[in-house]
Design a protein around this motif. Structure first.
Motif, PDB file in Angstrom:
ATOM      1  N   VAL A  98       0.774  -1.052   0.152  1.00 39.82           N
ATOM      2  CA  VAL A  98       0.058  -0.059   0.054  1.00 39.82           C
ATOM      3  C   VAL A  98       0.830   1.060  -0.040  1.00 39.82           C
ATOM      4  CG1 VAL A  98      -0.249   0.131   2.468  1.00 39.82           C
ATOM      5  CG2 VAL A  98      -2.168   0.955   1.144  1.00 39.82           C
ATOM      6  N   ASN A  99       2.190   1.099   0.513  1.00 38.16           N
ATOM      7  CA  ASN A  99       2.806   2.331   0.708  1.00 38.16           C
ATOM      8  C   ASN A  99       4.231   2.326  -0.395  1.00 38.16           C
ATOM      9  OD1 ASN A  99       4.320   0.199   1.877  1.00 38.16           O
ATOM     10  ND2 ASN A  99       4.843   1.648   3.537  1.00 38.16           N
ATOM     11  N   ALA A 100       4.072   1.461  -1.464  1.00 35.71           N
ATOM     12  CA  ALA A 100       5.151   1.276  -2.431  1.00 35.71           C
ATOM     13  C   ALA A 100       4.980   2.909  -3.128  1.00 35.71           C
ATOM     14  CB  ALA A 100       4.732   0.264  -3.667  1.00 35.71           C
ATOM     15  N   TYR A 101       6.436   3.118  -3.332  1.00 41.10           N
ATOM     16  CA  TYR A 101       6.520   4.503  -3.808  1.00 41.10           C
ATOM     17  C   TYR A 101       7.684   4.593  -4.828  1.00 41.10           C
ATOM     18  CZ  TYR A 101       7.807   9.555  -3.428  1.00 41.10           C
ATOM     19  OH  TYR A 101       7.934  11.097  -3.821  1.00 41.10           O
ATOM     20  N   ASN A 102       7.537   5.289  -5.721  1.00 42.89           N
ATOM     21  CA  ASN A 102       8.909   5.489  -6.725  1.00 42.89           C
ATOM     22  C   ASN A 102       9.211   6.758  -6.600  1.00 42.89           C
ATOM     23  OD1 ASN A 102      10.452   6.151  -9.177  1.00 42.89           O
ATOM     24  ND2 ASN A 102       9.226   4.408 -10.110  1.00 42.89           N
ATOM     25  N   ALA A 103      10.539   7.154  -5.725  1.00 46.09           N
ATOM     26  CA  ALA A 103      10.742   8.471  -5.716  1.00 46.09           C
ATOM     27  C   ALA A 103      11.473   9.133  -6.838  1.00 46.09           C
ATOM     28  CB  ALA A 103      12.075   8.532  -4.785  1.00 46.09           C
ATOM     29  N   GLY A 104      11.726   8.379  -8.014  1.00 47.63           N
ATOM     30  CA  GLY A 104      12.056   9.268  -9.360  1.00 47.63           C
ATOM     31  C   GLY A 104      11.000   9.774  -9.860  1.00 47.63           C
ATOM     32  N   SER A 105       9.648   9.024  -9.846  1.00 48.23           N
ATOM     33  CA  SER A 105       8.801   9.571 -10.865  1.00 48.23           C
ATOM     34  C   SER A 105       7.357   9.795  -9.884  1.00 48.23           C
ATOM     35  CB  SER A 105       8.145   8.279 -11.738  1.00 48.23           C
ATOM     36  OG  SER A 105       7.495   7.135 -10.718  1.00 48.23           O
ATOM     37  N   GLY A 106       7.552   9.562  -8.890  1.00 50.69           N
ATOM     38  CA  GLY A 106       6.539  10.088  -7.710  1.00 50.69           C
ATOM     39  C   GLY A 106       5.097   9.349  -7.812  1.00 50.69           C
ATOM     40  N   ALA A 107       5.301   8.064  -8.491  1.00 44.23           N
ATOM     41  CA  ALA A 107       4.062   6.953  -8.393  1.00 44.23           C
ATOM     42  C   ALA A 107       4.026   6.353  -6.943  1.00 44.23           C
ATOM     43  CB  ALA A 107       4.481   5.736  -9.519  1.00 44.23           C
ATOM     44  N   TYR A 108       2.678   6.064  -6.708  1.00 43.65           N
ATOM     45  CA  TYR A 108       2.666   5.523  -5.275  1.00 43.65           C
ATOM     46  C   TYR A 108       1.391   4.798  -5.238  1.00 43.65           C
ATOM     47  CZ  TYR A 108       1.424   5.788  -0.518  1.00 43.65           C
ATOM     48  OH  TYR A 108       1.255   5.381   1.046  1.00 43.65           O
ATOM     49  N   GLY A 109       1.377   3.623  -4.318  1.00 48.28           N
ATOM     50  CA  GLY A 109       0.561   2.735  -4.065  1.00 48.28           C
ATOM     51  C   GLY A 109       0.457   1.556  -4.720  1.00 48.28           C
ATOM     52  N   PRO A 157      -1.664   0.208  -7.114  1.00 44.91           N
ATOM     53  CA  PRO A 157      -1.606   0.420  -8.658  1.00 44.91           C
ATOM     54  C   PRO A 157      -0.601   1.655  -9.236  1.00 44.91           C
ATOM     55  CG  PRO A 157      -3.325   1.707  -7.965  1.00 44.91           C
ATOM     56  CD  PRO A 157      -2.774   1.147  -6.407  1.00 44.91           C
ATOM     57  N   GLN A 158       0.418   2.047  -8.112  1.00 44.18           N
ATOM     58  CA  GLN A 158       1.402   3.161  -8.723  1.00 44.18           C
ATOM     59  C   GLN A 158       0.698   4.172  -9.611  1.00 44.18           C
ATOM     60  OE1 GLN A 158       5.312   2.728  -8.407  1.00 44.18           O
ATOM     61  NE2 GLN A 158       3.854   2.345  -6.583  1.00 44.18           N
ATOM     62  N   ALA A 159      -0.237   4.694  -8.950  1.00 43.69           N
ATOM     63  CA  ALA A 159      -0.707   6.087  -9.450  1.00 43.69           C
ATOM     64  C   ALA A 159       0.214   7.146  -9.696  1.00 43.69           C
ATOM     65  CB  ALA A 159      -1.955   6.610  -8.707  1.00 43.69           C
ATOM     66  N   LEU A 160       0.254   7.750 -10.946  1.00 51.76           N
ATOM     67  CA  LEU A 160       1.267   8.857 -11.214  1.00 51.76           C
ATOM     68  C   LEU A 160       0.667  10.089 -11.315  1.00 51.76           C
ATOM     69  CD1 LEU A 160       4.098   9.593 -11.312  1.00 51.76           C
ATOM     70  CD2 LEU A 160       3.939   8.903 -13.995  1.00 51.76           C
ATOM     71  N   PRO A 161       0.442  11.319 -10.355  1.00 45.93           N
ATOM     72  CA  PRO A 161       1.177  11.092  -9.089  1.00 45.93           C
ATOM     73  C   PRO A 161      -0.086  10.398  -8.309  1.00 45.93           C
ATOM     74  CG  PRO A 161       0.204  13.200  -9.179  1.00 45.93           C
ATOM     75  CD  PRO A 161       0.016  12.358 -10.854  1.00 45.93           C
ATOM     76  N   GLY A 162       0.548  10.089  -6.897  1.00 45.38           N
ATOM     77  CA  GLY A 162      -0.456   9.290  -6.055  1.00 45.38           C
ATOM     78  C   GLY A 162      -1.674   9.955  -5.696  1.00 45.38           C
ATOM     79  N   SER A 163      -1.672  11.422  -5.771  1.00 43.57           N
ATOM     80  CA  SER A 163      -2.556  12.024  -5.320  1.00 43.57           C
ATOM     81  C   SER A 163      -3.766  12.030  -6.197  1.00 43.57           C
ATOM     82  CB  SER A 163      -2.395  13.621  -5.307  1.00 43.57           C
ATOM     83  OG  SER A 163      -1.885  14.002  -6.424  1.00 43.57           O
TER      84      SER A 163
END
Length: 227
Positions: free
Chosen positions: A164-175, A177-183
């Motif tokens: 649930v807290n998977a985070y790609n610091a390079g792109s900002g993808a999160y969560g 499903p890797q939403a970009l941006p997570g918001s």
């Protein structure tokens, strides 16, 4: 003499010898003042006329007055000022008395959830098993076969490991499903940062809207490396 004119006349007197003598009158010098003055006047009048014609050839509006036969010339179409855009980068504001050049404001990148704006994932303990169980129910609720769930498991294993807290610091993808941006996942719920169910609901909506089914998204990911 060459430069003097003489008038000869006979004076009725004798010099004692019984002969009349000739006495010259006062000499008068030859002058050219009259012709020179006339020529200077002609040249001055010609220059004045030429200057008047030249001014009106350059700008016919100079000296023009309003009237039935000669309307007032207005360079701004009746407005006090006008703006001229140059090359998309500058604007020239011109009025009847002056002009000014202003640069357009610089473009400012909108805020987003990324490493550059200081956002960091919350401190939570992910539970991939519980997340997959929730996803199996959500897939069935959409009427998809279990094979679609299998594709979804493969897809999100690759993207986030179902954390649930998977985070790609390079792109900002999160969560998950890797939403970009997570918001972006806030459209599914305000708890998008920590709630696996909220993330899964948003992710399934994205997959359905873009690829039709989880298997369509997985095929695209295997082909190009992302979905």
């Amino acid at each position: 003499m060459d430069d003097l004119r003489y008038t000869r006349r006979i004076v009725g007197r004798h010099n004692g010898s019984g002969r009349s003598v000739e006495t010259p009158t006062t000499p008068r010098p030859v002058t050219t003042r009259g012709p020179v003055k006339q020529a200077a006047t002609v040249v001055f009048a010609f220059c004045a006329a030429l200057s008047f014609v030249g001014v009106h050839l350059v700008d016919p509006s100079i000296g023009a007055t309003a009237g039935p036969d000669r309307p007032t010339i207005d360079r701004f179409g009746g407005a006090e000022a006008q703006a001229i855009e140059v090359g998309g980068d500058f604007t020239i504001g011109a009025s009847k008395e002056q002009y000014a050049v202003e640069a357009k404001p610089a473009y400012v990148e909108p805020a987003s959830t990324s490493a550059s704006d200081g956002w960091a994932p919350p401190a939570v303990t992910p539970d991939p098993g519980s997340a997959q169980a929730y996803a199996a129910t959500a897939v069935a609720a959409r009427g998809w076969a279990m094979t679609e769930f299998d594709c979804l498991v493969a897809l999100w294993n690759k993207e986030s490991g179902w954390r649930v807290n998977a985070y790609n610091a390079g792109s900002g993808a999160y969560g998950i499903p890797q939403a970009l941006p997570g918001s972006k996942m806030a459209s599914a719920g305000a708890d998008w940062e920590t709630n696996a169910g909220t993330q899964i609901e948003w992710g399934l909506g994205y997959v359905q809207g873009r690829y039709g089914t989880p298997c369509g998204a997985w095929a695209h990911s295997e082909s190009v490396g992302w979905y």
